[in-house]
Design a protein around this motif. Structure first.
Motif, PDB file in Angstrom:
ATOM      1  N   ARG A 194      45.708   4.686 -42.066  1.00  0.00           N
ATOM      2  CA  ARG A 194      47.037   4.608 -42.684  1.00  0.00           C
ATOM      3  C   ARG A 194      46.952   4.951 -44.180  1.00  0.00           C
ATOM      4  N   LEU A 195      45.980   4.360 -44.853  1.00  0.00           N
ATOM      5  CA  LEU A 195      45.852   4.574 -46.298  1.00  0.00           C
ATOM      6  C   LEU A 195      45.470   6.015 -46.622  1.00  0.00           C
ATOM      7  N   LYS A 196      44.579   6.567 -45.834  1.00  0.00           N
ATOM      8  CA  LYS A 196      44.152   7.939 -46.157  1.00  0.00           C
ATOM      9  C   LYS A 196      45.317   8.921 -45.949  1.00  0.00           C
ATOM     10  N   GLU A 197      46.181   8.598 -44.974  1.00  0.00           N
ATOM     11  CA  GLU A 197      47.337   9.474 -44.759  1.00  0.00           C
ATOM     12  C   GLU A 197      48.367   9.268 -45.868  1.00  0.00           C
ATOM     13  N   ARG A 198      48.628   8.021 -46.183  1.00  0.00           N
ATOM     14  CA  ARG A 198      49.627   7.689 -47.202  1.00  0.00           C
ATOM     15  C   ARG A 198      49.246   8.256 -48.571  1.00  0.00           C
ATOM     16  N   TYR A 199      47.958   8.195 -48.917  1.00  0.00           N
ATOM     17  CA  TYR A 199      47.529   8.622 -50.254  1.00  0.00           C
ATOM     18  C   TYR A 199      46.810   9.971 -50.232  1.00  0.00           C
ATOM     19  N   ASN A 200      46.913  10.644 -49.092  1.00  0.00           N
ATOM     20  CA  ASN A 200      46.374  11.993 -49.007  1.00  0.00           C
ATOM     21  C   ASN A 200      44.888  12.043 -49.388  1.00  0.00           C
ATOM     22  N   ALA A 201      44.121  11.118 -48.817  1.00  0.00           N
ATOM     23  CA  ALA A 201      42.684  11.071 -49.089  1.00  0.00           C
ATOM     24  C   ALA A 201      41.923  11.602 -47.867  1.00  0.00           C
ATOM     25  N   ILE A 202      40.643  11.833 -48.064  1.00  0.00           N
ATOM     26  CA  ILE A 202      39.786  12.293 -46.972  1.00  0.00           C
ATOM     27  C   ILE A 202      38.959  11.097 -46.515  1.00  0.00           C
ATOM     28  N   LEU A 203      38.955  10.852 -45.215  1.00  0.00           N
ATOM     29  CA  LEU A 203      38.260   9.658 -44.705  1.00  0.00           C
ATOM     30  C   LEU A 203      36.899  10.044 -44.119  1.00  0.00           C
ATOM     31  N   ILE A 204      35.852   9.404 -44.637  1.00  0.00           N
ATOM     32  CA  ILE A 204      34.478   9.652 -44.179  1.00  0.00           C
ATOM     33  C   ILE A 204      33.934   8.348 -43.602  1.00  0.00           C
ATOM     34  N   ILE A 205      33.568   8.346 -42.326  1.00  0.00           N
ATOM     35  CA  ILE A 205      33.021   7.128 -41.720  1.00  0.00           C
ATOM     36  C   ILE A 205      31.604   7.384 -41.220  1.00  0.00           C
ATOM     37  N   ASP A 206      30.709   6.472 -41.598  1.00  0.00           N
ATOM     38  CA  ASP A 206      29.306   6.560 -41.202  1.00  0.00           C
ATOM     39  C   ASP A 206      29.087   5.685 -39.965  1.00  0.00           C
ATOM     40  N   ASP A 207      28.869   6.340 -38.841  1.00  0.00           N
ATOM     41  CA  ASP A 207      28.751   5.654 -37.553  1.00  0.00           C
ATOM     42  C   ASP A 207      27.299   5.391 -37.140  1.00  0.00           C
ATOM     43  N   ALA A 208      26.410   5.237 -38.119  1.00  0.00           N
ATOM     44  CA  ALA A 208      24.989   5.042 -37.801  1.00  0.00           C
ATOM     45  C   ALA A 208      24.760   3.911 -36.791  1.00  0.00           C
ATOM     46  N   HIS A 209      25.468   2.791 -36.966  1.00  0.00           N
ATOM     47  CA  HIS A 209      25.314   1.670 -36.028  1.00  0.00           C
ATOM     48  C   HIS A 209      26.470   1.581 -35.044  1.00  0.00           C
ATOM     49  N   ALA A 210      27.315   2.604 -35.000  1.00  0.00           N
ATOM     50  CA  ALA A 210      28.492   2.541 -34.127  1.00  0.00           C
ATOM     51  C   ALA A 210      28.331   3.419 -32.887  1.00  0.00           C
ATOM     52  N   VAL A 211      27.626   4.533 -33.029  1.00  0.00           N
ATOM     53  CA  VAL A 211      27.408   5.378 -31.854  1.00  0.00           C
ATOM     54  C   VAL A 211      26.427   4.687 -30.919  1.00  0.00           C
ATOM     55  N   GLY A 212      26.773   4.679 -29.644  1.00  0.00           N
ATOM     56  CA  GLY A 212      25.938   3.960 -28.679  1.00  0.00           C
ATOM     57  C   GLY A 212      26.209   2.467 -28.713  1.00  0.00           C
ATOM     58  N   VAL A 213      27.202   2.060 -29.485  1.00  0.00           N
ATOM     59  CA  VAL A 213      27.530   0.638 -29.622  1.00  0.00           C
ATOM     60  C   VAL A 213      29.033   0.409 -29.411  1.00  0.00           C
ATOM     61  N   LEU A 214      29.853   1.117 -30.193  1.00  0.00           N
ATOM     62  CA  LEU A 214      31.305   0.900 -30.148  1.00  0.00           C
ATOM     63  C   LEU A 214      32.000   1.910 -29.245  1.00  0.00           C
ATOM     64  N   GLY A 215      33.094   1.461 -28.657  1.00  0.00           N
ATOM     65  CA  GLY A 215      33.910   2.353 -27.832  1.00  0.00           C
ATOM     66  C   GLY A 215      33.469   2.309 -26.388  1.00  0.00           C
ATOM     67  N   LYS A 216      34.431   2.595 -25.513  1.00  0.00           N
ATOM     68  CA  LYS A 216      34.165   2.500 -24.079  1.00  0.00           C
ATOM     69  C   LYS A 216      32.970   3.369 -23.670  1.00  0.00           C
ATOM     70  N   THR A 217      32.864   4.559 -24.252  1.00  0.00           N
ATOM     71  CA  THR A 217      31.748   5.437 -23.894  1.00  0.00           C
ATOM     72  C   THR A 217      30.763   5.609 -25.057  1.00  0.00           C
ATOM     73  N   GLY A 218      30.823   4.694 -26.021  1.00  0.00           N
ATOM     74  CA  GLY A 218      29.810   4.668 -27.087  1.00  0.00           C
ATOM     75  C   GLY A 218      29.948   5.733 -28.140  1.00  0.00           C
ATOM     76  N   ARG A 219      31.163   6.287 -28.298  1.00  0.00           N
ATOM     77  CA  ARG A 219      31.335   7.370 -29.278  1.00  0.00           C
ATOM     78  C   ARG A 219      31.555   6.884 -30.697  1.00  0.00           C
ATOM     79  N   GLY A 220      31.698   5.582 -30.855  1.00  0.00           N
ATOM     80  CA  GLY A 220      31.765   5.061 -32.217  1.00  0.00           C
ATOM     81  C   GLY A 220      33.132   4.558 -32.638  1.00  0.00           C
ATOM     82  N   THR A 221      33.325   4.511 -33.958  1.00  0.00           N
ATOM     83  CA  THR A 221      34.503   3.885 -34.553  1.00  0.00           C
ATOM     84  C   THR A 221      35.810   4.508 -34.070  1.00  0.00           C
ATOM     85  N   ALA A 222      35.866   5.828 -34.031  1.00  0.00           N
ATOM     86  CA  ALA A 222      37.110   6.504 -33.638  1.00  0.00           C
ATOM     87  C   ALA A 222      37.516   6.084 -32.221  1.00  0.00           C
TER      88      ALA A 222
END
Ligand SMILES: *Cc1c(COP(=O)(O)O)cnc(C)c1O
Length: 395
Positions: A194-222
């Motif tokens: 929401r914030l990156k859209e509202r303020y026209n920023a670029i969002l960078i997320i580091d999924d080092a501990h999220a891939v293979g962990v988060l999400g139904k199929t382990g794809r990470g934060t998104a």
């Protein structure tokens, strides 16, 4: 030289006196959980980032062994003679896995954060960085020359205030860990978008501990937040759940093409050998085809462990990840618990400043999909006993 050594020795002594000295422990992993040290003592390792146990999966091992035939080293940068089929195939798979147009592999996740941040961000621009971001993000921010504004951990109101405080037309980047490496908590994905859209920023997320962990199929934060397509640049590592060695960035074609041409850690370092990347390829294939089995096991082990430790009276916070920090506070007590556990054949990581804030030294406990509950329970009983012995003086 004497003068230098005196200075270094003094600093080392200081680290020793305050329980901050660091050391290397050599291990030989017999499988993804059990390891031996050089005296032959066996350890149950309760602190790896090998979340799915893929380092020793027969399919991954077989592919890596077969690919060593292409040479033990690549001996060149990707841009000279170090390019391999395994690297390009993996980049295509990573882009598809992350739902982006393209991806680029670096030698480590650390180099990826440096290589992306200081190639892209520059003087006159603004980076908004979470206070608990990984060291590689911090270093990449510093090297970029951009103005770095640090917001308190996950404080989205503070972030918004900072976003408002800079010239509206300026280029802005928000950068954060997806899963925070030492606390195991998760960034506020929806609010960041929401914030990156509202303020026209670029969002960078580091999924080092999220891939293979988060999400139904382990794809990470998104995937975890249902934000596919909303994160502009996704960083990741091949060195944790994917069981190999390396890092990557997944983003649009233009960003990736630019990095190939301008990112110094990519350009000036010898590429990984094909066998390493082939192992990551095999691990990614496993995650794509049989991932849910491993993810289910990982999650049930994490829930089991949190509940078990909580019931035993340890200060375990709620959470959705396999990273379970036991915050002790003082560095020397943390090391005492670590040593006691080591003596009993359980290996955890003692995490101290500057990795974490002063007075927040901790034991970093992680579980993996490769752990069986009977073994896990035995190890956790030892963790509880050693923790109580040091903290409460109980015997
Ligand atoms: C581990 C880690 C890295 C570095 O990745 P390596 O492949 O180990 O160099 C980068 N970012 C975060 C958040 C990490 O936890």
């Amino acid at each position: 030289m004497d003068r230098l050594e005196d200075r270094l020795q003094e600093e080392l002594q200081n680290l020793k006196d305050t329980g901050m000295l660091r050391w290397v422990t050599d291990l030989y992993f017999e499988d993804s959980v059990w390891a031996r040290d050089k005296e032959g003592k066996r350890y149950y390792v309760l602190s790896t980032n090998n979340y799915l146990g893929f380092t020793h999966h027969p399919k991954v091992l077989e592919v890596a062994e077969r690919t060593v035939a292409a040479g033990t080293g690549s001996t060149g940068s990707r841009l000279t003679t170090g390019g391999t089929f395994a690297a390009s195939v993996l980049e295509e798979k990573l882009a598809a896995f992350k739902h982006t147009e393209a991806a680029l592999i670096f030698n480590t996740g650390y180099m990826t954060n440096l290589g992306v941040l200081y190639a892209i961000c520059r003087k006159g621009e603004y980076i908004f960085s979470d206070s608990l971001n990984h060291a590689s993000i911090i270093d990449g921010c510093k090297m970029s020359g951009a103005k770095v504004l640090i917001y308190p951990h996950k404080d989205m109101e503070a972030l918004e205030e900072l976003l408002k405080s800079v010239p509206p037309g300026a280029m802005k980047y928000i950068v954060t860990d997806g899963v925070f490496s030492m606390d195991g908590d998760i960034c506020n994905g929806p609010e960041l978008v929401r914030l990156k859209e509202r303020y026209n920023a670029i969002l960078i997320i580091d999924d080092a501990h999220a891939v293979g962990v988060l999400g139904k199929t382990g794809r990470g934060t998104a995937e975890y937040f249902g934000l596919e397509g909303k994160i502009d640049i996704q960083i990741g590592t091949l060195s944790k759940a994917l069981g190999a060695e390396g890092g990557y960035v997944a983003a649009g074609r233009v960003v990736i093409e630019y990095l190939k041409n301008k990112s110094r850690p990519f350009i000036f370092s010898t590429a990984q050998p094909a066998s390493t990347l082939a192992a990551a390829n095999a691990a990614l294939d496993l995650l794509s085809t049989e991932g849910e089995t491993y993810l289910d096991k990982l999650r049930s082990n994490a829930v089991f462990t949190r509940n078990y430790l909580k019931r035993a009276g340890l200060p375990v916070s709620e959470g959705d990840t396999p990273i379970i920090p036991l915050v002790v506070g003082e560095a020397d007590k943390t090391v005492q618990i670590f040593e006691k556990l080591k003596g009993q054949g359980v290996l955890l990581s003692a995490i101290r400043p500057p990795t974490v804030a002063t007075q927040s030294s901790r034991l970093r406990l992680t579980v993996t999909a490769a752990m069986e509950q009977e073994d896990l329970k035995l190890a956790l009983d030892k963790v509880v006993a050693c923790y109580k012995e040091v903290i409460c003086g109980k015997k």
